[in-house]
Design an enzyme around this catalytic site. Sequence first.
Site, PDB file in Angstrom:
ATOM      1  N   CYS A 157       0.849  -1.180   0.000  1.00 13.13           N
ATOM      2  CA  CYS A 157       0.000   0.000   0.000  1.00 13.13           C
ATOM      3  C   CYS A 157       0.886   1.231   0.000  1.00 13.13           C
ATOM      4  CB  CYS A 157      -0.900   0.013   1.239  1.00 13.13           C
ATOM      5  SG  CYS A 157      -1.879  -1.490   1.470  1.00 13.13           S
ATOM      6  N   GLY A 208      14.824 -12.554  -5.887  1.00  7.52           N
ATOM      7  CA  GLY A 208      16.065 -13.069  -5.306  1.00  7.52           C
ATOM      8  C   GLY A 208      17.019 -11.984  -4.867  1.00  7.52           C
TER       9      GLY A 208
END
Length: 648
Positions: A2, A379
């Site tokens: 958000c 990653g």
Amino acid sequence: MCGFAGFLTTESGASGSLEAVATGMALAIQHRGPDDAGVWSDAECGIALSHRRLSIIDLSPAGHQPMHSANGRYVLAFNGEIYNHLALRTELAAARQAPAWRGHSDTETLLAGFAAWGVTATLQRAVGMFAMALWDQAERRLTLARDRLGEKPLFYGWVHGAFVFGSELKALRAYPGFDNPVSRDALALYLQHCAVPAPYSIYQDIFKLEPGCVLALDAGGLGSKTLQLEPYWRFMDAVHQGQAAPFQVDAEAVVALETALREAVALQAVADVPLGAFLSGGVDSSAIVALMQAQSSRPVQTFTVGFDEAGFDESPHALAVARHLGTEHHALRVTAADARAVIPQLPAMYDEPFADSSQIPTHLVCQAARQQVTVALSGDAGDELFGGYNRYFWGPRVWNRMKRIPEGLRRGVAGGIARVPGPAWDALGRALPGAHGVARLGDKVHKLARLTSATSLDSLYRSLVTEWPQDAELVRGAARLPTRLDDASLAAGVPEAEQRMMLWDTLTYLPDDILTKVDRAAMSVSLETRVPFLDHRVVELAWRLPLHMKIRDGQGKWALRQVLYKYVPRELIERPKAGFGIPVGQWLRGPLREWAEGLLDEARLQREGYFNPAPIRRVWQEHLSGRHDWTVRLWTVLMFQAWLEGNP
């Protein structure tokens, strides 16, 4: 994921006017939360909070923010995810401190924790990525907090006596009367590091909350600007505690690492919306995807972006790993024109000058992923934690040879290297032994030539991570601001140079560059990204790995590779490390030349008044001639100029 914004002011005003301002601030970052909007204010206290929601957990109205605690004391605007929030609910229930739950959002869990344990103790229990603004109605106190490693952004500062804050600078600029000038001191740091390092921002009197910190401001302290800043978690504690209790046995370390990563991936692979992962085919992303797929009953959705430009396309490697693991793989082919079309969007996307050119392919892969999923695991942070960057290998080797050569002779050799044009070195690199020779040798040897003034391995590292030198006198009227790289005490007690480099990168390059790049690229298309390597328990475990379990036989990420090879054959992974890059330097000599020339025009630079034009024009001409590859230096200036054009 958000976004939120708000302010605390002493100016009187009706609640409606406060909420109108806060709503406008949140509207500026609606891309971070297109699913819902909320606002709350207390006119008597002069506080307003606004929120934009991207629904990930608990899609119902019960997750609406700003959210009130069950006891009515707290109001919270929150951005991020608390991955262990169900475990926290269990702990609250066991202690008979759980409220009557209204929904199953992690925001509600945090509020219950604050009521039961207090803010700091709750954050120390939480596993997650987040930024938040909390108003304590009993104490009339505002608290801002940010996650341990800096995954989620949080800006704060002063605008005409009001204390303003938000997830992006756009929200702060939307506060009425914002006219904070550009900080020339921060601009100088940006040119050195390609990003404005925390705690600074590009504007005067506006700052970034540093990772792992809580900032508190009482309503009564607004006039005196009295801020209380305290860490609730210290990365350096993880470093020292890890080094004090290192793993002794290879097999034990590998099992512990696999266990920790499996748990981190499992926690982060939970969402009430479609979820996938980025996959480049390298060690880090392949390890995350392998552990996701091993714990999933259906094919994981994976995403990569492939480039038509030779030498910049890793999509075949990603496809090979995806096929082996059985993922549902999506590969987007991107032309040079597609990539260049992103450039005009960058100043608005990144909100302050930001000059890591891999921001372009990062945005493109996020855009592709968002067509299928709302959440993507990455990653990122594998290099910093497990020893992956090339500088960790060749930096010590270069210094051990360099320090034996008298400084005068070093400078002479460097001058000879610099006089050979970059394309000539590149041609030599392609002719060297090996399957692919040495890619972009010219850039590497020219950078090496610029390191001759190093007086120690640590100063060599600082040169490696600095683009425009500090003494370039590039920014008019700039003073030198201290950064964490100046604080030698942070690395005290870390004997190996390679480990010190990893430490500095985790404190600086990771939050200021890598995590900023991914957050803005992803949130611009309303995609939530998660980083399993940054589960703080994985970080703490990584620092229990001795250097020989990170770098062995001239190769990094030894322990992580042993985990990966249980799932993916070694031959699919073993290849030279490549960055997530595009040929910006070539484009500046070709299709981007007119655009760059307009931004670097000497009369324009003089008129705007931020830069001394001479060094910029010299570097530009040397780059155009092909004698030097000054891509990164030029990109820093160009990204500032483009940002300034959009934010005059």
